[in-house]
Design a protein around this motif. Structure first.
Motif, short mmCIF file in Angstrom:
data_model
loop_
_atom_site.label_atom_id
_atom_site.label_comp_id
_atom_site.label_asym_id
_atom_site.label_seq_id
_atom_site.Cartn_x
_atom_site.Cartn_y
_atom_site.Cartn_z
N LEU A 63 13.79 -5.99 -5.23
CA LEU A 63 14.77 -7.05 -5.51
C LEU A 63 15.97 -6.82 -4.60
O LEU A 63 16.50 -5.70 -4.54
N TYR A 64 16.40 -7.82 -3.86
CA TYR A 64 17.50 -7.64 -2.91
C TYR A 64 18.26 -8.95 -2.76
O TYR A 64 17.65 -10.01 -2.61
N GLY A 114 19.63 -10.79 -4.78
CA GLY A 114 19.28 -11.80 -5.78
C GLY A 114 17.96 -12.50 -5.51
O GLY A 114 17.63 -13.47 -6.19
N ALA A 120 5.54 -11.01 -3.00
CA ALA A 120 4.47 -10.98 -3.98
C ALA A 120 3.11 -11.17 -3.32
O ALA A 120 2.13 -11.46 -3.99
N ILE A 166 8.40 -18.10 -2.62
CA ILE A 166 9.30 -17.53 -3.64
C ILE A 166 10.64 -17.06 -3.06
O ILE A 166 11.48 -16.55 -3.79
N ARG A 175 5.52 -17.00 -9.77
CA ARG A 175 6.68 -16.19 -9.35
C ARG A 175 7.08 -15.22 -10.46
O ARG A 175 7.34 -14.05 -10.21
N ALA A 234 4.57 -12.43 -10.54
CA ALA A 234 4.77 -11.48 -9.43
C ALA A 234 5.95 -10.56 -9.72
O ALA A 234 5.90 -9.36 -9.46
N GLN A 235 7.00 -11.13 -10.28
CA GLN A 235 8.18 -10.30 -10.55
C GLN A 235 7.92 -9.29 -11.66
O GLN A 235 8.36 -8.16 -11.58
N PHE A 291 5.89 -6.58 -10.28
CA PHE A 291 6.71 -5.71 -9.43
C PHE A 291 7.55 -4.76 -10.28
O PHE A 291 7.63 -3.56 -10.00
N GLN A 351 7.57 -0.67 -10.51
CA GLN A 351 8.73 0.24 -10.38
C GLN A 351 8.83 1.16 -11.61
O GLN A 351 9.28 2.30 -11.49
N GLU A 392 22.77 -7.71 -9.39
CA GLU A 392 21.91 -8.85 -9.08
C GLU A 392 20.48 -8.45 -8.69
O GLU A 392 19.58 -9.26 -8.76
N ASN A 393 20.29 -7.19 -8.30
CA ASN A 393 18.96 -6.78 -7.88
C ASN A 393 18.25 -5.92 -8.92
O ASN A 393 17.32 -5.19 -8.60
N ALA A 445 16.72 -9.66 -13.39
CA ALA A 445 15.46 -10.39 -13.18
C ALA A 445 14.98 -11.00 -14.50
O ALA A 445 14.58 -12.16 -14.57
#
Lengths: 564, 403
Positions: A219-220, A222, A227, A238, B57, B60-61, B64, B68, B220-221, B226
């Protein structure tokens, strides 16, 4: 900034990555900025991906087709979309661009290698011999001058890479780590690396490296991590891959104005040689104008000289439009002896940098090699491959399925990207033909030099050698049919070269016109030479560097600038 | 343990690291369950083509973020072995109520939706920051009929672990062999930090907390943001009244069958075929964990090839076998007891021995087990399985053949 006699402090022509970064930096520092964009704003990403899915012919622009914008601000997609001096395929310019808010980065691959120290010093290092092209010059800046701005650009764009692999590549050190760890190499990359790392070809050692990319590995800023949708070209569905729209939005959020569907068709020169008034046409063909204390032209390396030639500006040297460059690209295909499972993740995640520099550059051009994850899809679509198996090998049903599983999973594409030497005769001129707003179209002349073609020959031999070392079969080498054939890389460069001497160059080392002290040109048009890396990171670094000087010229106090 | 408790000894630190390992592991499973439940194809109904892009999306998040969490588990194992411990891979089976951990948030397997997202946001909430009004309001809007959470955070747990590493004398603490540390050279986690001293230990902890909560002023990251964004988007999409339904109707907290609960209180899958697939999932999952734990436990000197092989196979099993089996289960009926519901993987930790220190014996045990499991897929593939489950079975056969 206090309001002056002009409408804005800065008028920027073009809302691609270079223009948007300058707009963002200056608006953030308090300047009144407007971006004029000839194109339209793109629809939401899923809609772009959907347009590509239903397009009969798949090309980068096929995802962005819009009848009115394509007539009034045409986006050339291939050689056929240009008026060219030559009709011979080997003497044509092949790379297109996108006139949309955010620019061509909408459909770029996202690779961001830096130029090497030697790329800035080509004439000093390798010049003098009979094989060295006369128009290859040194840049007026060095790698060290640009290095902090490379770090800045990597942070702004969000670049993922491996410090271990890239620090000090050919004596080009990195002062800061990459903002994100690398995009992990594909299985195919690792398998090929295992076979060739440490081996030599023409005395040069292979080493496969992960390619730095403006693509989120986490995540960078925002935005989500990649993916693996695998359709970076023509669009990341995305937003994990950086594009110029990221900074357009940031600039607007910082207070910059964005005027879209405004095709610039003139810039007035004042009696004192300065420029302030920018003229443009709306899509309704209504002439309008806007003025700024400083004017920045941030179109691409074809649209920028076109505009300067129309406005008869910045051309004391006669170099505007000259030295049009790209990288010569060529792909070779083969089947690996075992299944490598392509079509997963970004289309390319690793490459070989070993051939980018060396004493050989006095005689032939340097090049990059890319290992790709997109099978043979560049050669023919998966559907076409199925049809071929059905019609030629007469396979159907289970046999067809088995053959596909056996062959598609082993497909490998290797490609090269060869430095194009600048040449005054390769140029952008004004055509007598006009677009939908009666603005002249560009006319191109392009023929790669023998120096670059020799580099291309070495590059294609290298690809063959790699295929040999991995025991590939069914090799398809376009070189067999035409050694001089090449594809465009989409890396439009040159045409407003940077230099110290106003009689030989268009802008100075700060991207300021030699002829008009309040006119700046940003983008890859200012590159005096091309090197072999993808140009976007370098043009972004130069734009951020120029933004600081524009800020100084505007009188923005130093502490208000964002330092790298 | 309260945040004020002093972490003074190696044993204190090892206990907290076990707790962190359990939590990272359990939370990763919970995220994966939600991701498995997200629909892939428009033919599944309840979404337009545009909505499908949004759902992909989200999936995928979540995948991800789950990856992590697995990295965090790996970092915790490196921290553990650096101070003389062994990697802890056990955890209680699902579900666990809010009283099990001081975290005071239950651990559950639930499909994607407002309930699961609320829970995820609470897992990842920053250590010391009070809940911002906007997030509080968001959680309120997403409230359904569920138990009240007492809010705490994983960040708080890592705060304690950090304090232990800062307080205890480093010369005495770091007794693990440096060559015991796993690095990206062995296992495909590019951000894996080798822990050899206090500095690297603190860097590993910082990496975990930054990815989860984000840095102060730069959230934000983070996973937290998220999930907050995902919940906002879900509520906005629902508000349009389009009948948007992104998730498969998976049951909560499944187990492969009666007798697979291992003292937790799950819902046994009633459909016999789904139960067999869920049983296979659990067995592959357990084997994968045992291989990873073995790789993190023993010194790499002299066992490099073995470590690389175990790590490579274990990581291969996740996307190629566990993911398709998990998604496939969510397309299979849960059984008559759960009308309208589909099944899901229980992430049950099946009872088995730790792999032995002797490398060849460890490999023999793994080879035999993976071949046994591949033989089960041969039987399963004769049954009417959904496509993803078929793919998972076939991939397992390939991996077993080449092990």
């Amino acid at each position: 900034m206090s309001p002056g006699k002009n409408d804005f402090d800065v008028v920027i022509v073009g809302a691609g990555v270079a223009g948007a970064m300058v707009a963002y930096r200056l608006a953030k520092a308090g300047a009144r900025v407007v971006m004029l964009e000839a194109g339209i704003r793109n629809p939401p990403r899923p809609q772009i991906a959907g347009a590509y899915a239903v397009a009969v012919i798949k090309s980068p622009h096929s995802a962005y087709v819009q009848t009115e914008a394509d007539a009034k601000a045409p986006s050339p997609d291939s050689a056929a979309d240009y008026e060219q001096t030559s009709i011979e395929p080997d003497k044509q310019y092949k790379s297109g661009y996108e006139r949309r808010t955010g620019g061509s980065t909408w459909h770029w691959l996202g690779h961001t290698p830096r130029m090497l120290r030697s790329d800035f010093e080509m004439r000093s290092r390798y010049g003098g011999g009979k094989d060295f092209p006369p128009a290859i010059v040194d840049w007026p800046i060095t790698y060290d001058d640009l290095e902090p701005w490379y770090c800045d650009a990597e942070r702004e764009m969000g670049v993922a890479g491996s410090d271990e692999e890239w620090n000090n590549l050919f004596d080009s050190p990195r002062s800061k780590p990459f903002p994100m760890s690398m995009i992990w190499p594909s299985y195919s990359d690792m398998w090929i690396a295992d076979k060739i790392n440490g081996k030599k070809f023409e005395g040069v050692e292979y080493r496969v490296r992960s390619t730095p990319s403006a693509r989120n590995s986490s995540l960078y800023d925002g935005r989500p991590p990649c993916a693996g949708n695998s359709i970076c070209v023509p669009v990341c569905p995305i937003g994990a891959k950086y594009d110029g729209y990221v900074h357009v939005k940031k600039a607007v959020d910082a207070g910059a104005a964005l005027w879209e569907q405004c095709a610039v068709n003139g810039i007035d020169k004042d009696a004192d040689g300065s420029v302030h008034t920018v003229r443009f046409l709306t899509y309704g063909n209504v002439p309008r104008k806007v003025s700024g204390d400083i004017v920045v032209i941030a179109a691409n390396a074809i649209e920028t000289p076109k505009l300067l030639l129309i406005a008869k500006l910045a051309n004391r040297s006669g170099q505007v439009g000259c030295n049009l460059m790209d990288h010569l690209s060529k792909s070779t295909y083969g089947l690996a002896p075992e299944k490598l499972f392509p079509f997963r993740g970004p289309p390319s995640t690793s490459g070989i940098e070993s051939f980018r520099d060396g004493a050989f550059r006095s005689k032939w051009a340097g090049f990059r090699v890319s290992l790709n994850n997109d099978g043979w899809s560049r050669k023919s679509s998966p559907q076409a491959q199925i049809i071929q198996l059905v019609t030629e090998k007469k396979l159907i049903g289970v046999e067809l399925q088995a053959e596909l599983f056996e062959s598609v999973t082993r497909q490998v594409r290797l490609s090269c990207s060869v430095e194009v030497a600048p040449d005054r005769n390769n140029k952008v001129e004004l055509s007598n033909n006009t677009d939908g707003l009666k603005i002249p179209k560009p006319k191109l002349t392009f023929s790669p030099s023998d120096y670059s073609l020799r580099g291309l020959a070495h590059a294609t031999k290298t690809l063959r050698d790699i295929f040999r070392r991995i025991d590939a079969t069914s090799i398809i080498d376009p070189n067999d049919a035409d050694p001089k054939a090449f594809d465009g890389a989409g890396h439009i460069m040159g045409t407003c070269r940077m230099g110290k001497d106003p009689s030989q160059s268009v802008v100075d080392s700060q991207c300021r016109s030699h002829d008009h002290r309040n006119l700046f040109i940003v983008g890859s048009s200012v590159f005096p030479t091309a090197g072999s890396p993808n140009p976007t990171l370098t043009l972004a670094a130069l734009a951020l560097r120029a933004a600081e000087d524009i800020g100084k010229q505007l009188g923005i106090k130093k502490q208000r600038q964002t330092k790298p | 343990m309260s945040p004020s408790t002093r972490v003074a000894t190696r044993s204190d630190l090892l206990k907290l690291l076990c707790e962190a390992a359990e939590l990272e592991h359990g939370i990763a499973c919970s995220y994966l369950y939600a991701a498995f439940s997200l629909k892939r194809d428009i033919s599944e109904g309840g979404m337009t083509w545009e909505e499908q892009q949004k759902v992909r999306r989200w999936a995928a998040q979540i995948y991800f973020v789950a990856s992590q969490e697995m990295l965090h588990l790996a970092l915790v194992w490196n921290l553990t072995t650096a101070i003389g411990g062994t990697p802890y891979y056990l955890r209680p089976n699902f579900p666990q109520d809010a009283t099990y951990y001081p975290l005071k948030v239950p651990l559950k397997l639930e499909p994607f939706g407002t309930r699961s997202l609320r829970r995820f946001i609470q897992y990842e909430h920053p250590e010391t920051t009070p809940i911002e009004a906007e997030v509080r309001e968001l959680l309120e809007r997403a409230r359904e009929d569920e138990e009240e959470f007492s809010f705490s955070s994983i960040g708080e747990l890592y705060g304690l672990i950090r304090s232990g590493f800062e307080r205890i004398d480093g010369k005495e603490l770091f007794i693990g062999a440096p060559t015991q540390q796993m690095t990206p050279e062995f296992v495909h986690f590019p951000d894996l930090v080798a822990v050899r001293d206090r500095t690297s230990a603190l860097r590993a902890i910082e990496e975990i907390t930054e990815q989860g909560e984000g840095r102060k002023g730069h959230r934000e990251n983070s996973h937290f943001v998220a999930f907050v964004t995902m919940l906002k988007e879900l509520l906005e999409s629902r508000a349009t009244g389009s009948g948007f339904s992104p998730a498969r109707p998976a049951m909560n907290n499944p187990s492969a069958g009666a007798g697979h609960g291992y003292t937790a209180n799950p819902n046994p899958i009633g459909n016999p075929l789904a139960g067999r697939v869920a049983g296979l999932f659990d067995s592959v999952y357990s084997l994968m964990l045992r291989m990873l734990a073995w790789s993190f436990e023993f010194d790499s000197v002299g066992a490099e090839a073995q470590l690389k092989k175990f790590c490579s196979v274990a990581i291969d099993l996740m996307p190629r076998v566990l993911l398709p089996l998990g998604e496939g289960l969510m397309l299979m009926p849960a059984g008559e007891k759960y009308p309208g519901k589909t099944a899901g993987p229980g992430f049950g930790l099946t009872r088995h021995v730790m792999l032995p220190p002797h490398a060849e014996n460890a490999e023999t045990l793994c080879r035999e087990r993976i071949q046994e499991l591949a033989a089960i897929t041969g039987e399963l593939l004769k049954q009417p399985l959904p496509d993803p489950a078929k793919a998972g079975c076939r991939h397992l056969q390939v991996i077993a053949r080449t092990f």
